[in-house]
Design a protein around this motif. Sequence first.
Motif, short mmCIF file in Angstrom:
data_model
loop_
_atom_site.label_atom_id
_atom_site.label_comp_id
_atom_site.label_asym_id
_atom_site.label_seq_id
_atom_site.Cartn_x
_atom_site.Cartn_y
_atom_site.Cartn_z
N SER A 198 0.81 -1.22 0.00
CA SER A 198 0.00 0.00 0.00
C SER A 198 0.84 1.27 0.00
CB SER A 198 -0.96 0.00 1.20
OG SER A 198 -1.94 1.01 1.06
N TRP A 199 2.04 1.21 -0.59
CA TRP A 199 2.95 2.36 -0.70
C TRP A 199 3.36 2.92 0.67
CZ3 TRP A 199 -1.65 1.94 -3.35
CH2 TRP A 199 -1.57 1.70 -4.73
N GLN A 227 14.36 -2.38 -1.85
CA GLN A 227 13.55 -1.46 -1.07
C GLN A 227 13.35 -0.16 -1.85
OE1 GLN A 227 15.97 -1.03 2.47
NE2 GLN A 227 14.90 -2.67 3.55
N TYR A 228 12.33 0.59 -1.46
CA TYR A 228 12.13 1.94 -2.00
C TYR A 228 11.45 2.76 -0.91
CZ TYR A 228 7.41 0.07 -2.86
OH TYR A 228 6.17 -0.53 -2.72
N GLY A 229 11.42 4.05 -1.06
CA GLY A 229 10.84 4.91 -0.04
C GLY A 229 9.35 4.71 0.13
N LEU A 230 8.89 4.76 1.38
CA LEU A 230 7.47 4.55 1.70
C LEU A 230 6.91 5.75 2.44
CD1 LEU A 230 7.86 0.88 3.01
CD2 LEU A 230 7.05 1.58 0.74
N LEU A 231 5.63 5.96 2.26
CA LEU A 231 4.95 7.06 2.95
C LEU A 231 4.74 6.71 4.41
CD1 LEU A 231 3.38 9.77 2.95
CD2 LEU A 231 1.33 8.43 2.36
N ASP A 232 5.25 7.55 5.30
CA ASP A 232 5.01 7.39 6.74
C ASP A 232 3.83 8.28 7.12
OD1 ASP A 232 5.02 7.09 9.43
OD2 ASP A 232 7.08 7.75 9.76
N HIS A 247 9.10 7.91 5.29
CA HIS A 247 9.21 9.35 5.51
C HIS A 247 7.86 10.00 5.22
CE1 HIS A 247 10.61 13.53 5.25
NE2 HIS A 247 11.65 13.11 5.96
N PRO A 248 7.45 10.97 6.02
CA PRO A 248 6.14 11.60 5.83
C PRO A 248 6.02 12.41 4.54
CG PRO A 248 7.35 12.68 7.60
CD PRO A 248 8.10 11.44 7.27
N ASN A 249 7.14 12.77 3.92
CA ASN A 249 7.10 13.57 2.70
C ASN A 249 7.29 12.73 1.44
OD1 ASN A 249 6.75 15.96 4.18
ND2 ASN A 249 8.96 16.24 4.41
N MET A 250 7.17 11.43 1.56
CA MET A 250 7.38 10.56 0.40
C MET A 250 6.27 10.74 -0.62
SD MET A 250 9.56 8.58 -0.89
CE MET A 250 10.56 8.60 0.62
N MET A 255 9.52 7.77 -5.25
CA MET A 255 9.66 6.32 -5.37
C MET A 255 10.19 5.94 -6.75
SD MET A 255 6.10 5.03 -3.60
CE MET A 255 5.55 5.64 -2.01
N VAL A 256 9.62 6.55 -7.79
CA VAL A 256 10.06 6.27 -9.15
C VAL A 256 11.51 6.71 -9.34
CG1 VAL A 256 9.73 6.94 -11.57
CG2 VAL A 256 7.75 6.36 -10.16
#
Length: 433
Positions: A198-199, A227-232, A247-250, A255-256
């Motif tokens: 779910s990103w 791995q890739y960055g995920l929305l916190d 990270h909250p700013n993802m 990600m791309v």
Amino acid sequence: MGKMNKKVLISFLKYVLLGLSIITFGIGIYFTIIIFLPFRAGLARGIAFFLPQISGFLAVLYLSATLIFLKVMPKKKYRVIKYATVLVIGFFLSFMNFLPILTTPVSIQTAEKEFSNAYGNTWRENIPNSINSQFLPTQFNMYNYFLGTPHPDCNFETDIKYYEDEEVELYFDVYYPKYRTGNLPGQNSIIINIHGGSWQFGDKGIGNVPLLNKYLASQGYIVFDIQYGLLDAGGSSFIPTPEHTKHPNMTLAKMVFQIGYFTKEVADNYASQYGGNTDSVYIMGRSAGAHLTGVIGLGYNDPYFAGNFSEELTLKGLIPIYPPNFANPYFTYEPLNRLIPGDPVSNPLAYRKFTPSTLVDENDPPAIIYQGLNDQLVPYLNSEAIQNSLENAGIECIVMTFPFASHASDLLIGNSFSQVWIYYLERFLYLTQ
């Protein structure tokens, strides 16, 4: 006295077995409802991911509980009525839980039709016997269902850092053949595997079917599990998620960019280090990872994503597994609306470019898609939209559908869905190299 104690003990054990059988029936009714009815929330939704994958085991359990109950049932009044009631309940639960296995021929028939449409009725003749002998010999095997799909060993390395900035730190695992030989089906083709969640959640490794990675590596592929960055967004999940990936700013664009950065690292370093063939590259992903697979694979040459990806890699195929397609509505609700700036009205271009089916052009690679027909999170219409766009552009797209399969139904590679999936996946990979 000893005989009396033995009689009491036997009676006690009978009532214990009766109690356990009744509990098994109660749980079985609940589980069966979860498998077949779409009304799920909370814990039931999570359980629904896994129950169809083990329904054969459950069917055997319910059948065993039925036989035990009938054996130890007290000889009292209305025994025949109780006997018949238990028999009906037990066999009904067993039959219903065998249905996902019993519908395996339907999935095979669909796959055969899809392959014939894409590669002609004689597509099997394009696979030499020397290669075909290394593949799974049958689409489904009951032995593999209960004891697992066997595969040769492979080499693997874990937790290799490939990216770091002020927000996230990202690593990958790599799986590659035990021996360097040109006789394996994979011929050192590269597979970049993107996990789901779910990103917001998830990880490489155990959360991304490592047994399949090992199987493909043993077949001659170089598999990068990344791995890739995920929305916190402050939420929680049962899915293990490293803090250094959140990270909250993802955003989706980040990600791309991160996955695109990995493609450049593959071209510049990792392909030569692990013996990968940069002229034969596949992108594979599950759920949110399947969405990113579609965006990256179909947007690889799109000007909107210019500069993100390595020009030294040649994409030969995409493997989206239950892929979300429509940016609207997926990214119009909290918290996922944070992943794309604005909304479909104020930022229509971004919403269009993060909808894989709208990125298709005649230069895109072929695709094979895994889709459960009982998937409530990512329904079939998502895969259908991607297939229609690719086929309208003259590009082969195979959609393999599985009755009763829910979301994440490929996680146990020995189950009835995964066996059929791997059988055709390895043939797709060979045909498109």
